[in-house]
Design an enzyme around this catalytic site. Structure first.
Site, PDB file in Angstrom:
ATOM      1  N   ARG A  92     -46.094   7.041 -10.941  1.00  0.00           N
ATOM      2  CA  ARG A  92     -46.862   6.520  -9.800  1.00  0.00           C
ATOM      3  C   ARG A  92     -45.988   5.660  -8.896  1.00  0.00           C
ATOM      4  NH1 ARG A  92     -51.346   3.427 -12.417  1.00  0.00           N
ATOM      5  NH2 ARG A  92     -52.225   3.152 -10.350  1.00  0.00           N
TER       6      ARG A  92
ATOM      7  N   ARG B 104     -56.535   1.956 -18.107  1.00  0.00           N
ATOM      8  CA  ARG B 104     -56.662   3.161 -17.287  1.00  0.00           C
ATOM      9  C   ARG B 104     -55.696   4.207 -17.807  1.00  0.00           C
ATOM     10  NH1 ARG B 104     -56.456   1.772 -10.953  1.00  0.00           N
ATOM     11  NH2 ARG B 104     -55.230   3.676 -10.987  1.00  0.00           N
TER      12      ARG B 104
ATOM     13  N   ARG C   3     -52.113   7.521   2.168  1.00  0.00           N
ATOM     14  CA  ARG C   3     -50.951   7.456   1.296  1.00  0.00           C
ATOM     15  C   ARG C   3     -49.813   8.331   1.826  1.00  0.00           C
ATOM     16  NH1 ARG C   3     -53.781   5.753  -3.327  1.00  0.00           N
ATOM     17  NH2 ARG C   3     -52.819   5.573  -5.283  1.00  0.00           N
TER      18      ARG C   3
ATOM     19  N   LYS D 113     -54.116  -5.178  -4.408  1.00  0.00           N
ATOM     20  CA  LYS D 113     -54.862  -4.865  -3.176  1.00  0.00           C
ATOM     21  C   LYS D 113     -56.342  -4.600  -3.438  1.00  0.00           C
ATOM     22  CE  LYS D 113     -53.246  -0.085  -2.535  1.00  0.00           C
ATOM     23  NZ  LYS D 113     -53.005   0.106  -3.970  1.00  0.00           N
TER      24      LYS D 113
ATOM     25  N   ARG E 134     -53.217  -4.711 -17.129  1.00  0.00           N
ATOM     26  CA  ARG E 134     -54.417  -4.358 -16.357  1.00  0.00           C
ATOM     27  C   ARG E 134     -55.411  -3.566 -17.212  1.00  0.00           C
ATOM     28  NH1 ARG E 134     -54.172  -1.540 -10.480  1.00  0.00           N
ATOM     29  NH2 ARG E 134     -53.708   0.396 -11.562  1.00  0.00           N
TER      30      ARG E 134
HETATM   31  P1  AMP Z   1     -55.314   4.263  -7.033  1.00  0.00           P
HETATM   32  O1  AMP Z   1     -56.455   3.661  -7.774  1.00  0.00           O
HETATM   33  O2  AMP Z   1     -55.351   3.985  -5.550  1.00  0.00           O
HETATM   34  O3  AMP Z   1     -53.976   3.915  -7.655  1.00  0.00           O
HETATM   35  O4  AMP Z   1     -55.479   5.857  -7.150  1.00  0.00           O
HETATM   36  C1  AMP Z   1     -55.475   6.493  -8.404  1.00  0.00           C
HETATM   37  C2  AMP Z   1     -55.082   7.955  -8.239  1.00  0.00           C
HETATM   38  O5  AMP Z   1     -56.042   8.619  -7.371  1.00  0.00           O
HETATM   39  C3  AMP Z   1     -53.736   8.210  -7.584  1.00  0.00           C
HETATM   40  O6  AMP Z   1     -52.659   8.117  -8.511  1.00  0.00           O
HETATM   41  C4  AMP Z   1     -53.936   9.625  -7.046  1.00  0.00           C
HETATM   42  O7  AMP Z   1     -53.865  10.584  -8.071  1.00  0.00           O
HETATM   43  C5  AMP Z   1     -55.380   9.588  -6.550  1.00  0.00           C
HETATM   44  N1  AMP Z   1     -55.473   9.135  -5.144  1.00  0.00           N
HETATM   45  C6  AMP Z   1     -56.119   8.021  -4.681  1.00  0.00           C
HETATM   46  N2  AMP Z   1     -56.021   7.919  -3.344  1.00  0.00           N
HETATM   47  C7  AMP Z   1     -55.283   8.978  -2.931  1.00  0.00           C
HETATM   48  C8  AMP Z   1     -54.804   9.423  -1.663  1.00  0.00           C
HETATM   49  N3  AMP Z   1     -55.066   8.733  -0.535  1.00  0.00           N
HETATM   50  N4  AMP Z   1     -54.082  10.574  -1.617  1.00  0.00           N
HETATM   51  C9  AMP Z   1     -53.823  11.278  -2.731  1.00  0.00           C
HETATM   52  N5  AMP Z   1     -54.210  10.900  -3.972  1.00  0.00           N
HETATM   53  C10 AMP Z   1     -54.946   9.769  -4.086  1.00  0.00           C
END
Ligand code: AMP
Length: 235
Positions: free
Chosen positions: A184, A173, A90, A15, A126
């Site tokens: 996750r 990462r 989320r 995404k 990744r």
């Molecule tokens: P992502 O890159 O979207 O996978 O986000 C990486 C990490 O950031 C997630 O595993 C959460 O710890 C935090 N995070 C990002 N967006 C949110 C959200 N909308 N609500 C809560 N935690 C978030």
């Protein structure tokens, strides 16, 4: 047209890559909450210090903190003609908060569906550039440093191809390690379904197949967005 778009999908569904392409095509900002938080962690800001442990574990930061951040970002001038949200909402609490921010303005949510097995494979490949922050995929696993305080090159460590965009170092990462990936994915499974049901119930969710090649996924996304625009729903 004004396009308020939410992209939903498991980590590794592509995404982020798709959001960048759509932002270019529709001339609206790509707002990734994960990217914003990672930049804060890299900068060592107060926000970064607050969220770094939660992010490293693969858990979610608080609804309140992330919602304040998104509210502030959507108030910026470049988001007045629309936005692509990637990683938010989320939870249903976040979806409700976004609804309040939109104050009745139409929005479209698109789910990029990819099964767990494929996600684990993709996240193993990744990498993110430690310099420009662009996420990319490498062709095969190889030994390399992990993002975070303990990272760095030791004398004699395996050579790592540089970032093709800026020449910076490509790193894994911190939250893409297998244990955190499992956490996750479990977090996604637990929280995404209620959000998907929330938007399905409001008749604003489209679903596309994320197992296709990235270009084919883009074509499907554009078709959904343009159909939404033609319906006159985009305002
Ligand atoms: P992502 O890159 O979207 O996978 O986000 C990486 C990490 O950031 C997630 O595993 C959460 O710890 C935090 N995070 C990002 N967006 C949110 C959200 N909308 N609500 C809560 N935690 C978030």
């Amino acid at each position: 047209m004004r396009l308020n778009l939410v992209l939903i999908g498991p980590p590794g569904s592509g995404k982020g890559t798709q959001a960048i392409r759509l932002a270019e095509r529709y001339k609206i900002p790509h707002i990734s909450t994960g990217d914003i938080l990672r930049a804060a962690v890299r900068a060592g800001s107060a926000l970064g210090q607050k969220v770094s442990a939660t992010m490293a574990s693969g858990g979610l930061v608080s609804d309140e903190l992330i919602t304040d951040l998104v509210r502030e970002r959507l108030a910026a001038a470049d988001a007045h003609t629309g936005f692509i949200l990637d990683g938010y909402p989320r939870t249903v609490v976040q979806a409700e908060a976004l609804g309040e921010m939109l104050a009745g303005a139409p929005m479209l949510a698109i789910l990029i569906a990819v099964e767990s097995e494929e996600i684990v494979r993709r996240l193993g490949l990744r990498r993110v550039c430690g310099s420009c922050g662009i996420t990319q995929s490498v062709s095969g696993p190889r030994p390399e440093p992990v993002e975070g305080p303990a990272s760095g090159h030791a004398e004699g460590e395996a050579h790592i191809d540089p970032c093709p965009y800026c020449g910076g170092p490509l790193i894994t990462r911190q939250d893409d390690n297998p244990e955190t990936v499992r956490h996750r994915l479990a977090t996604y499974a637990a929280f995404a379904e209620p959000v998907i049901n929330y938007y399905t119930g409001r008749g604003v969710l489209a679903r596309i197949d994320g197992l296709k090649q990235p270009t084919a996924v883009t074509v499907d996304l554009v078709a959904q967005i343009d159909a939404f625009a033609r319906s006159g729903m985009s305002g």
